[in-house]
Write an enzyme that holds these catalytic residues in place. Structure first.
Site, PDB file in Angstrom:
ATOM      1  CG  HIS A  90      -6.743   1.043   2.080  1.00 52.48           C
ATOM      2  ND1 HIS A  90      -7.057  -0.196   1.570  1.00 52.48           N
ATOM      3  CD2 HIS A  90      -7.273   1.085   3.343  1.00 52.48           C
ATOM      4  CE1 HIS A  90      -7.744  -0.869   2.471  1.00 52.48           C
ATOM      5  NE2 HIS A  90      -7.885  -0.110   3.557  1.00 52.48           N
ATOM      6  CE  LYS A  93      -4.197  -1.956   2.073  1.00 52.92           C
ATOM      7  NZ  LYS A  93      -3.780  -3.364   2.277  1.00 52.92           N
TER       8      LYS A  93
END
Length: 407
Positions: A334, A329
């Site tokens: 995300h 990430k």
């Protein structure tokens, strides 16, 4: 219990469209995070995101499909198309199913439609609005084009939706309802409405002046996650079915775990109760021991509490032999429902290539996260046979998926 294997993969991400491009850039430590381009973010406190770059839907989709779909549906469709093509499968309609995972479905379309309606003198909303925002229509469009008539569910368990889509697909196959399942995850939530809410909750990084280093999982300077978007897909088959048609097998789906913290709507349990239980369930399902896992693709969103709790959960369960752990990430942001699938693909590629992808922007590990090799900034080489992908979400949702080298 049937053995479940992976015969196709597809990815649409901020660091590349297609599994090969995604893997090349994720292992090279490239960042897909930049200033938001799809709308003017200048009045927002948070102006950065992991958008899918150079994306022109007409390069991949027919005009009619573009008109009637939200971007998250387009990402899902393109990822599914790649996975199906890679698998070389001929769809047997009634023995093939599809599971879709998405956290927020068409929320951006909803927000922008309401904004347009509020400022319009003629109150008109197009007939395609409802189908564009429903989560299950992403799966429906894929099913229509590929004649998939078997089990079809849409899973919405916040940020664990992608992993839970895989888990649900496996349950359908183990119960004998299908021989082949397509598991898809997709997300595109970028709009002021979502950004305002998450920013006011102090969940997002505000490093607008340095987007590429804004997502800093496990780093002492981390200040929240960065929203990402994209899609991922896996073709899952029973081993018997895959071998009968001579399919190339990219890995085995070893085990799945799903739990709920039953603690708080947004915060993880401080002792990682649900996360530990979830990883234990996945290990038990896979009939593996903690020391068998060579790599964990962590949920690792770069929030203060989340990273610390996940670190302690891993250290508690894997105390005897800690695996490599990294969070991709830092590169993608995300991706919510999409991340659960693309991060499983990351695990499969790590096993296949012997390359552990890095956690970029990790320059000083938070003292609360010390004791684990998070593969900071540069990929490492390691021969591993089993890897775990964690995805944890609001509501205390936890998903752990274990994949392994096919033997």
């Amino acid at each position: 219990m049937k053995r479940i294997v992976i015969t196709g993969m597809g990815a649409v991400t901020p660091v590349g469209i297609g599994v090969d491009e995604y893997w090349k850039n994720i292992t090279a430590g490239e960042s897909g995070i930049d200033t938001i381009k799809t709308f003017d973010p200048s009045e927002l406190a948070v102006q950065i995101a992991g958008e899918v770059k150079n994306f022109n839907p007409s390069d991949y989709l027919a005009k009619d499909l573009i008109r009637k779909t939200d971007p998250f549906m387009q990402f899902a469709y393109i990822a599914a198309e790649e996975a199906i093509k890679q698998s070389g499968i001929e769809i047997e309609p009634e023995r093939t199913g599809i599971i879709m995972g998405t956290a927020m479905s068409g929320v951006a379309t909803t927000a922008f439609t309401q904004e347009a309606l509020t400022g319009a003198s003629h109150k008109k909303v197009g007939p395609r609005f409802i189908p564009k925002i429903l989560g299950n229509i992403a799966a429906a469009n894929i099913a229509i084009d590929y004649n998939i008539q078997g089990p079809s569910f849409t899973v919405s368990t916040a940020c664990s939706s992608g992993g839970d889509a895989v888990n649900t697909a496996v349950m359908c196959m183990q119960s004998g309802k299908a021989d082949v399942m397509l598991a898809v995850g997709a997300e595109s939530v970028l709009c002021p409405l979502v950004i305002y809410s998450l920013a006011n909750a102090k969940a997002l990084s505000r490093r607008n002046d340095d987007p590429k280093t804004s997502s800093r999982p496990f780093d002492v300077t981390r200040d929240g996650f960065v929203i990402g978007e994209g899609g991922g897909a896996l073709v899952l088959e029973t081993e018997e079915h895959a071998k009968a048609r001579g399919a190339k097998i990219y890995g085995e789906l070893m085990g799945c775990g799903n739990t709920c913290d039953a603690h708080h709507v947004t915060a993880p349990h401080p002792e990682g109760r649900g996360a530990i239980a979830c990883m234990k369930l996945a290990l038990a399902d896979a009939q593996l021991k903690p020391e068998d896992i060579g790599y964990i693709n962590a949920h690792g969103t770069a929030t203060h509490k989340g990273d610390a709790v996940e670190t302690n959960s891993i250290k508690t369960l894997f105390e005897g032999k800690l695996p490599f752990v990294s969070s991709t990430k830092g590169a993608t942001g995300h991706m919510m429902g999409a991340g659960g699938i693309t991060e499983i693909i990351t695990c499969l590629k790590a096993i296949e290539t012997g390359t552990i992808p890095p956690t970029i922007n990790l320059n000083e590990v938070d003292p609360e996260c010390e004791g684990i090799d998070f593969v900071p900034n540069t990929a490492k080489t390691a021969e591993i046979d089993y890897a775990m992908s964690n995805a944890f979400g609001f509501g205390g949702q936890n998903s752990s998926i274990i994949v392994g080298r096919y033997k």
